[in-house]
Design a protein around this motif. Structure first.
Motif, PDB file in Angstrom:
ATOM      1  N   ASP A   1       0.190  75.056  35.978  1.00 30.17           N
ATOM      2  CA  ASP A   1      -0.789  73.908  35.833  1.00 30.17           C
ATOM      3  C   ASP A   1      -0.864  73.552  34.483  1.00 30.17           C
ATOM      4  O   ASP A   1      -0.921  72.376  34.025  1.00 30.17           O
ATOM      5  CB  ASP A   1      -2.105  74.148  36.426  1.00 30.17           C
ATOM      6  N   VAL A   2      -0.916  74.870  33.632  1.00 27.44           N
ATOM      7  CA  VAL A   2      -1.351  74.417  31.999  1.00 27.44           C
ATOM      8  C   VAL A   2       0.189  73.772  31.673  1.00 27.44           C
ATOM      9  O   VAL A   2       0.271  72.979  30.899  1.00 27.44           O
ATOM     10  CB  VAL A   2      -1.468  75.862  31.610  1.00 27.44           C
ATOM     11  N   PHE A   3       1.321  74.165  32.102  1.00 31.48           N
ATOM     12  CA  PHE A   3       2.692  73.854  31.644  1.00 31.48           C
ATOM     13  C   PHE A   3       2.765  72.318  31.984  1.00 31.48           C
ATOM     14  O   PHE A   3       3.245  71.439  30.927  1.00 31.48           O
ATOM     15  CB  PHE A   3       3.842  74.595  32.244  1.00 31.48           C
ATOM     16  N   ILE A   4       2.269  71.873  33.271  1.00 29.43           N
ATOM     17  CA  ILE A   4       2.542  70.532  33.532  1.00 29.43           C
ATOM     18  C   ILE A   4       1.654  69.612  32.613  1.00 29.43           C
ATOM     19  O   ILE A   4       1.855  68.512  32.205  1.00 29.43           O
ATOM     20  CB  ILE A   4       2.256  70.402  34.872  1.00 29.43           C
ATOM     21  N   THR A   5       0.249  70.249  32.492  1.00 25.39           N
ATOM     22  CA  THR A   5      -0.578  69.390  31.558  1.00 25.39           C
ATOM     23  C   THR A   5       0.104  69.049  30.200  1.00 25.39           C
ATOM     24  O   THR A   5      -0.251  68.049  29.730  1.00 25.39           O
ATOM     25  CB  THR A   5      -1.851  70.199  31.543  1.00 25.39           C
ATOM     26  N   LYS A   6       0.546  70.197  29.744  1.00 20.34           N
ATOM     27  CA  LYS A   6       1.154  70.032  28.161  1.00 20.34           C
ATOM     28  C   LYS A   6       2.468  68.947  28.217  1.00 20.34           C
ATOM     29  O   LYS A   6       2.399  68.429  27.453  1.00 20.34           O
ATOM     30  CB  LYS A   6       1.502  71.405  27.736  1.00 20.34           C
TER      31      LYS A   6
ATOM     32  N   LYS B   1       3.511  61.208  27.564  1.00 24.36           N
ATOM     33  CA  LYS B   1       2.531  60.136  28.150  1.00 24.36           C
ATOM     34  C   LYS B   1       3.228  58.821  27.217  1.00 24.36           C
ATOM     35  O   LYS B   1       2.779  57.862  27.999  1.00 24.36           O
ATOM     36  CB  LYS B   1       1.225  60.565  27.682  1.00 24.36           C
ATOM     37  N   ASP B   2       3.867  59.013  26.262  1.00 23.58           N
ATOM     38  CA  ASP B   2       4.190  57.601  25.607  1.00 23.58           C
ATOM     39  C   ASP B   2       5.472  57.121  26.211  1.00 23.58           C
ATOM     40  O   ASP B   2       5.784  55.845  25.673  1.00 23.58           O
ATOM     41  CB  ASP B   2       4.082  57.896  24.008  1.00 23.58           C
ATOM     42  N   ASP B   3       6.221  57.736  27.086  1.00 21.43           N
ATOM     43  CA  ASP B   3       7.302  57.278  27.699  1.00 21.43           C
ATOM     44  C   ASP B   3       7.174  56.602  28.856  1.00 21.43           C
ATOM     45  O   ASP B   3       6.937  57.211  29.900  1.00 21.43           O
ATOM     46  CB  ASP B   3       8.356  58.495  27.651  1.00 21.43           C
ATOM     47  N   PRO B   4       7.271  55.258  29.105  1.00 25.18           N
ATOM     48  CA  PRO B   4       7.028  54.462  30.242  1.00 25.18           C
ATOM     49  C   PRO B   4       7.937  54.821  31.404  1.00 25.18           C
ATOM     50  O   PRO B   4       7.860  54.502  32.393  1.00 25.18           O
ATOM     51  CB  PRO B   4       6.833  53.084  29.963  1.00 25.18           C
ATOM     52  N   GLN B   5       9.241  55.179  31.020  1.00 31.31           N
ATOM     53  CA  GLN B   5      10.223  55.501  31.881  1.00 31.31           C
ATOM     54  C   GLN B   5       9.880  56.854  32.667  1.00 31.31           C
ATOM     55  O   GLN B   5      10.656  57.233  33.582  1.00 31.31           O
ATOM     56  CB  GLN B   5      11.669  55.575  31.341  1.00 31.31           C
ATOM     57  N   ILE B   6       9.088  57.838  32.325  1.00 28.53           N
ATOM     58  CA  ILE B   6       8.947  59.105  32.843  1.00 28.53           C
ATOM     59  C   ILE B   6       7.577  59.234  33.422  1.00 28.53           C
ATOM     60  O   ILE B   6       6.544  58.566  32.840  1.00 28.53           O
ATOM     61  CB  ILE B   6       9.051  60.348  31.751  1.00 28.53           C
ATOM     62  N   GLN B   7       7.582  59.551  34.682  1.00 31.11           N
ATOM     63  CA  GLN B   7       6.657  59.524  35.561  1.00 31.11           C
ATOM     64  C   GLN B   7       6.396  61.046  36.414  1.00 31.11           C
ATOM     65  O   GLN B   7       7.434  61.189  37.018  1.00 31.11           O
ATOM     66  CB  GLN B   7       6.310  58.569  36.466  1.00 31.11           C
ATOM     67  N   ILE B   8       5.338  61.801  36.282  1.00 30.27           N
ATOM     68  CA  ILE B   8       5.446  63.058  36.967  1.00 30.27           C
ATOM     69  C   ILE B   8       4.189  62.860  38.128  1.00 30.27           C
ATOM     70  O   ILE B   8       3.069  62.256  37.820  1.00 30.27           O
ATOM     71  CB  ILE B   8       4.812  64.133  36.007  1.00 30.27           C
ATOM     72  N   ILE B   9       4.616  63.033  39.419  1.00 30.33           N
ATOM     73  CA  ILE B   9       3.864  62.741  40.662  1.00 30.33           C
ATOM     74  C   ILE B   9       3.416  64.110  41.092  1.00 30.33           C
ATOM     75  O   ILE B   9       4.454  64.799  41.314  1.00 30.33           O
ATOM     76  CB  ILE B   9       4.736  61.965  41.674  1.00 30.33           C
ATOM     77  N   ASP B  10       2.142  64.171  41.494  1.00 28.56           N
ATOM     78  CA  ASP B  10       1.675  65.432  42.262  1.00 28.56           C
ATOM     79  C   ASP B  10       1.867  65.250  43.596  1.00 28.56           C
ATOM     80  O   ASP B  10       1.856  64.250  44.093  1.00 28.56           O
ATOM     81  CB  ASP B  10       0.307  65.763  41.829  1.00 28.56           C
TER      82      ASP B  10
END
Length: 42
Positions: free
Chosen positions: A16-21, A27-36
């Motif tokens: 969880d900590v790793f994914i948050t970091k 966050k500034d790259d609109p092409q990357i999306q992390i989905i839970d």
């Protein structure tokens, strides 16, 4: 000598900590999306 019998809680929290970091860093790259995905999906 074992300190914890079941360390799955600590491993899960570490992820969880790793994914948050990672999200904060990317966050500034609109092409990357992390989905839970929650639940039993395997």
């Amino acid at each position: 000598m074992e300190l914890w019998v079941d360390d799955s809680f600590f491993n899960g929290r570490s992820l969880d900590v790793f994914i948050t970091k990672l999200r904060r860093h990317l966050k500034d790259d609109p092409q990357i999306q992390i989905i839970d995905i929650r639940g039993d999906w395997i």
